[in-house]
Design an enzyme around this catalytic site. Structure first.
Site, PDB file in Angstrom:
ATOM      1  N   HIS A   1      -0.338  10.733  -1.918  1.00  0.00           N
ATOM      2  CA  HIS A   1      -0.540  11.395  -0.625  1.00  0.00           C
ATOM      3  C   HIS A   1      -2.012  11.481  -0.226  1.00  0.00           C
ATOM      4  O   HIS A   1      -2.318  11.758   0.930  1.00  0.00           O
ATOM      5  CB  HIS A   1       0.111  12.786  -0.615  1.00  0.00           C
ATOM      6  CG  HIS A   1      -0.579  13.830  -1.438  1.00  0.00           C
ATOM      7  ND1 HIS A   1      -0.181  14.173  -2.705  1.00  0.00           N
ATOM      8  CD2 HIS A   1      -1.633  14.627  -1.160  1.00  0.00           C
ATOM      9  CE1 HIS A   1      -0.948  15.142  -3.175  1.00  0.00           C
ATOM     10  NE2 HIS A   1      -1.847  15.419  -2.248  1.00  0.00           N
TER      11      HIS A   1
ATOM     12  N   ASP B   1       4.360  10.129  -6.533  1.00  0.00           N
ATOM     13  CA  ASP B   1       3.110  10.558  -5.904  1.00  0.00           C
ATOM     14  C   ASP B   1       1.887  10.115  -6.714  1.00  0.00           C
ATOM     15  O   ASP B   1       0.951  10.890  -6.909  1.00  0.00           O
ATOM     16  CB  ASP B   1       3.093  12.070  -5.693  1.00  0.00           C
ATOM     17  CG  ASP B   1       2.057  12.491  -4.643  1.00  0.00           C
ATOM     18  OD1 ASP B   1       1.521  11.608  -3.946  1.00  0.00           O
ATOM     19  OD2 ASP B   1       1.776  13.698  -4.532  1.00  0.00           O
TER      20      ASP B   1
ATOM     21  N   SER C   1      -6.532  17.364  -4.883  1.00  0.00           N
ATOM     22  CA  SER C   1      -5.436  16.434  -5.139  1.00  0.00           C
ATOM     23  C   SER C   1      -5.927  15.138  -5.746  1.00  0.00           C
ATOM     24  O   SER C   1      -6.868  14.514  -5.248  1.00  0.00           O
ATOM     25  CB  SER C   1      -4.695  16.097  -3.840  1.00  0.00           C
ATOM     26  OG  SER C   1      -3.654  16.987  -3.610  1.00  0.00           O
TER      27      SER C   1
END
Length: 501
Positions: A131, A161, A235
């Site tokens: 993402h 992911d 992230s």
């Protein structure tokens, strides 16, 4: 606003009171380079009470990833993506309400986003979250010493992911080694390294709060929950243990206010490193697919079917014309093994099947009518799953490209299924066997196990009737279709918009 922050990349001004986004930070101004003095890789564990030696060794291998996305109308209404709906459901199941925010938008402009990553080979292979780079048209990597380099996408896997990038550096780069996440125990100390809010590489410390968290986002959900503060921009950054090895990829946070409240989630390294290896080799992963809806085998279920103990995956529905259907799997079967590997929970089955290559031939251990039988199955692939996720046309060939779809896989209401759902004989219709999380049916609240009893006030008696009625509604040019859905003994009308298949 309470929210799970993971996948959104809708741009929001830095400092806004309400921030909707992933742990990858979106912004509309130039990102300041996350620079830091280069550090030599020293020993691993420093004296008791300090993590300095770990940070010295690992920090030079942590990078900042800046992506540019196409100029679009960047709107906060993306905050209700299917991924967030799954996270919302997880926390609402725990009694934590997640109110929705009214959508806000601003003029179209070029959008940028920020995340983190870490180097796993001296020649510049970098691991991050999917993402972080999703929909990017340009990717740049800033090293710990401030050097900015263009990056090439080697491969990505949305289901797990995970993404892998490659940069060309003038000299060998500092790396971080994979650790063993399976050895992590609750209470173990960990460090999270990344670039929160674009302020520069930052290190935070905490402990492992929980293992095996399932956020209902895919077959690989097995998150490590941590209390080390991670925020927007973290992230894709590494979660490291006291040996300085990567035991997780920081991926998501739960937050009532847009910042860290000590509830973060990381992908375990033992899962990620195998996926990374496949992405380096092939660029993508074609996951295995069976075509069943499954649920846990509780003690009561085990007692009812004559099993000595609870375990396995109870088949609630079998989607027509899928590998499971062709193998002879029936609703009410309990899958206890795949290729000789024991299935203890539905999540075990999901992972085992997802890890298989399409075309692989495996034996399924099935508990049926008080005895164990073996069924041979040829595993399907991503394409099979995508086809089954859309309501098919009556000729069973599926929607052609561009035709509207709802994102539903429908199955027949068999006697076994009727018993499983505790439906009276007076109820007829089509069972929802699967719901594509990226399509409109999921957004409208349709769930696997629902029974569609009418389409646009036209009663349906089986899946073929439902598919025909939905197809006709789509061909008529309607923007949505009205479904009457039976769930838990009550009926509800649900309007589902059509989306392009």
């Amino acid at each position: 606003m309470p929210h799970i922050l993971r996948k959104h990349r809708a741009a929001a001004l830095i400092g806004a009171a309400i921030i909707a986004g992933a742990a990858c930070l979106p912004f509309t101004i130039d990102a300041s380079n996350a620079s830091a003095a280069p550090a030599d890789a020293g020993g691993v564990l420093a004296a008791s009470g300090s993590f300095a030696s770990i940070v010295d060794a690992d920090k030079p291998a942590v990078v900042t990833i800046t992506t540019t996305m196409k100029a679009t109308d960047v709107s906060a209404d993306q905050q209700d993506s299917p991924m967030d709906e799954q996270f919302r459901q997880f926390f609402e199941d725990q009694g934590i309400p997640l109110p929705r925010q009214a959508p806000k938008s601003r003029p179209s402009q070029q959008a940028m986003a920020l995340g983190s990553g870490f180097i796993i080979s001296p020649d510049g292979v970098i691991v991050t979250n999917n993402h972080v780079i999703d929909k990017a048209v340009d990717i740049k990597v800033t090293l710990d010493d401030g050097t900015e380099l263009p990056a090439k996408l080697l491969g990505t896997d949305p289901k797990s992911d995970v993404a892998v990038l490659k940069i060309e550096a003038p000299k060998p780069l500092q790396t971080i080694a994979w650790g063993d996440s399976d050895k992590l125990k609750l209470g173990d100390q960990i460090l999270a390294i990344g670039n929160p809010f674009g302020i520069g590489t930052t290190v935070t410390a905490g402990i492992v709060s929980a293992r095996g968290r399932d956020l209902h986002s895919g077959p690989y959900d097995d998150f490590i929950q941590i209390d080390a503060p991670i925020n927007h921009g973290n992230s894709g950054g590494p979660l490291v243990d006291r040996s300085g090895n990567v035991v997780g990829i920081n991926t998501a946070i739960y937050s009532p206010n847009g910042g860290s409240v000590g509830v973060g989630f990381a992908i375990p390294s033992d899962e990620a490193k195998d996926i990374v290896a496949k992405l380096q080799k092939d660029g993508s992963i074609d996951h295995g697919y069976l075509g069943v809806q499954i649920q846990p085998v509780t003690k009561d279920v085990a007692d009812a079917v004559g099993l000595d103990k609870s375990g396995g995956a109870l088949v609630a529905a079998v989607t027509a014309d899928t590998p499971a259907a062709h193998a002879g799997v029936k609703p009410g079967d309990i899958i206890t093994s795949v290729g000789g590997e024991t299935v203890k929970t539905p999540k075990d089955l999901s992972r085992l099947v997802a890890d298989l290559s399409p075309g692989a031939k495996k034996s399924l251990g099935i508990w049926r009518e008080g005895k164990v039988i073996d069924l041979n199955v040829t595993v399907g692939g991503n394409e099979d799953g995508q086809k089954q996720a859309a309501a098919e046309s009556p000729d069973n060939k599926g929607w052609s490209s561009g035709q509207p779809s709802l994102g539903l896989g429908l199955a027949e209401l068999t006697p076994d299924m009727r018993q499983q759902l505790d439906l009276p004989r007076s109820v007829s219709g089509a069972v929802v066997a699967s719901v594509d999380p990226d399509k409109s049916a999921a957004a409208a609240g349709i769930q696997a196990g629902d029974v569609i009893v009418s389409v646009n006030d036209r009663p349906v008696h089986n899946s073929r009737d439902a598919k025909t009625a939905i197809a006709e509604a789509g061909k008529s040019g309607r923007k949505s279709v009205l479904l009457l859905v039976e769930r838990d003994g009550s009926k509800t009308f649900v309007a589902v918009p059509f989306t392009a298949a």
